[in-house]
Each structure stands twice: as C-alpha cells, then as structure tokens.
Design a protein around this motif. Structure first.
Motif, PDB file in Angstrom:
ATOM      1  N   GLU A  11       0.818  -1.205   0.000  1.00 10.80           N
ATOM      2  CA  GLU A  11       0.000   0.000   0.000  1.00 10.80           C
ATOM      3  C   GLU A  11       0.855   1.260   0.000  1.00 10.80           C
ATOM      4  O   GLU A  11       1.987   1.267   0.483  1.00 10.80           O
ATOM      5  CB  GLU A  11      -0.944   0.019   1.205  1.00 10.80           C
ATOM      6  N   GLY A  13       1.459   4.979   1.361  1.00 11.58           N
ATOM      7  CA  GLY A  13       1.157   5.755   2.558  1.00 11.58           C
ATOM      8  C   GLY A  13       1.680   7.170   2.418  1.00 11.58           C
ATOM      9  O   GLY A  13       2.306   7.519   1.409  1.00 11.58           O
ATOM     10  N   ARG A  70     -11.091  -6.441  -0.717  1.00 12.78           N
ATOM     11  CA  ARG A  70     -10.452  -5.131  -0.874  1.00 12.78           C
ATOM     12  C   ARG A  70     -10.996  -4.181   0.182  1.00 12.78           C
ATOM     13  O   ARG A  70     -12.187  -4.148   0.446  1.00 12.78           O
ATOM     14  CB  ARG A  70     -10.705  -4.577  -2.264  1.00 12.78           C
ATOM     15  N   ASP A  71     -10.089  -3.399   0.771  1.00 11.91           N
ATOM     16  CA  ASP A  71     -10.455  -2.395   1.762  1.00 11.91           C
ATOM     17  C   ASP A  71     -10.429  -1.038   1.068  1.00 11.91           C
ATOM     18  O   ASP A  71      -9.370  -0.595   0.614  1.00 11.91           O
ATOM     19  CB  ASP A  71      -9.466  -2.425   2.924  1.00 11.91           C
ATOM     20  N   GLU A  73     -10.347   1.810   2.186  1.00 16.86           N
ATOM     21  CA  GLU A  73      -9.507   2.796   2.869  1.00 16.86           C
ATOM     22  C   GLU A  73      -8.017   2.566   2.652  1.00 16.86           C
ATOM     23  O   GLU A  73      -7.197   3.349   3.117  1.00 16.86           O
ATOM     24  CB  GLU A  73      -9.840   2.800   4.360  1.00 16.86           C
ATOM     25  N   VAL A  74      -7.661   1.502   1.954  1.00 18.82           N
ATOM     26  CA  VAL A  74      -6.254   1.188   1.677  1.00 18.82           C
ATOM     27  C   VAL A  74      -5.941   1.585   0.242  1.00 18.82           C
ATOM     28  O   VAL A  74      -6.636   1.177  -0.686  1.00 18.82           O
ATOM     29  CB  VAL A  74      -5.971  -0.315   1.892  1.00 18.82           C
ATOM     30  N   ASP A  75      -4.882   2.406   0.065  1.00 16.54           N
ATOM     31  CA  ASP A  75      -4.428   2.787  -1.272  1.00 16.54           C
ATOM     32  C   ASP A  75      -3.529   1.664  -1.781  1.00 16.54           C
ATOM     33  O   ASP A  75      -2.312   1.733  -1.718  1.00 16.54           O
ATOM     34  CB  ASP A  75      -3.679   4.122  -1.216  1.00 16.54           C
ATOM     35  N   GLU A  76      -4.181   0.609  -2.263  1.00 15.48           N
ATOM     36  CA  GLU A  76      -3.493  -0.618  -2.655  1.00 15.48           C
ATOM     37  C   GLU A  76      -2.714  -0.419  -3.948  1.00 15.48           C
ATOM     38  O   GLU A  76      -3.251   0.035  -4.946  1.00 15.48           O
ATOM     39  CB  GLU A  76      -4.532  -1.726  -2.813  1.00 15.48           C
TER      40      GLU A  76
END
Length: 132
Positions: A11, A13, A70-71, A73-76
């Motif tokens: 991810e 950040g 998939r979440d 809120e996560v910038d995967e």
C-alpha cells in the motif's frame, strides 16, 4: 521446513510504502519505495513466523490471494505472494563429525542439535546472499 507463501498487500502511505499480511496481524514491512517495502516483506514474514513458533502459536494457513477482500480505505498498489518457511517436524539423522570439532561444539552449546541446525540455517542464508 516447508516453504509456504502468504499473501501481502502493498500500500501507498503518506511517508512511503508498506506491506502487510492479512493473515498475520502485526506482520508489516515499510520502505521509501514500493520495491523496498516489497523486498522487506520476506524478512518481516520470516521473523514473524519464527516468533510465532517460539511462542507456541499456531501458524494460520495462508489465504488465497484472490479471496482477499479489498479495503476501500487502503491505497493498494499491488498484491504479493511472499515466501516463508514453516518449521517441520524434527527428523533424527546420523552424521559423522570430527571429534575435536564436536568437543568444541559441546563446550559452547547447551543443545547440540539446535546448534547444528542454527549453523546450517546461517550457512544456507549466507549461500543465498552470495548466490543471489
């Protein structure tokens, strides 16, 4: 030891990149670049599995990569399969070793088998670093 592959999520950040393992809460890697975080993931996984085994924890089975939700809120950035070693059962073997060397080992080791296994692991890790 048996080779096992755990899925990791890479991810983006605010300060760089991170990799985390959905099956292993607390097992993370970070880096300034995606590549640094991904390369550190294998070392993080190895250490995490070793600590779990040392504490007598049960190692979870790895999830299927495609089964991970998939979440939002996560910038995967990517999904990875990361190699780890799951300890196997101990097997009794017979080896021949020079008696002076064995005496030296016995002077410093409280557990001869563990000492030899740790030395083998260190030699193999060094051989992997040299061999690439």
């Amino acid at each position: 030891m048996a080779t096992v592959y755990y899925p990791a999520i890479l991810e983006r950040g605010a300060q760089g990149y991170g990799a985390f393992f959905p099956d292993l809460p607390g097992c993370v890697s970070a880096g300034a670049t995606a590549q640094e975080a991904a390369l550190g993931a294998e070392e993080a996984l190895g250490g995490h599995l070793a600590v779990m085994v040392a504490h007598g924890d049960v190692l979870p089975e790895p999830s299927e990569l495609d089964a991970l939700a998939r979440d939002p809120e996560v910038d995967e950035v990517a999904r990875l399969l990361v190699r780890g070693e799951r300890p196997g059962r101990a097997v009794r073997v017979q080896v021949s070793i020079e008696e002076g060397l064995l005496a030296r080992i016995d002077r410093v080791a409280t557990n001869r088998s563990r000492f030899l296994a740790d030395a083998a692991r260190a030699a193999l890790a060094g051989a992997q670093e040299v061999g690439g």
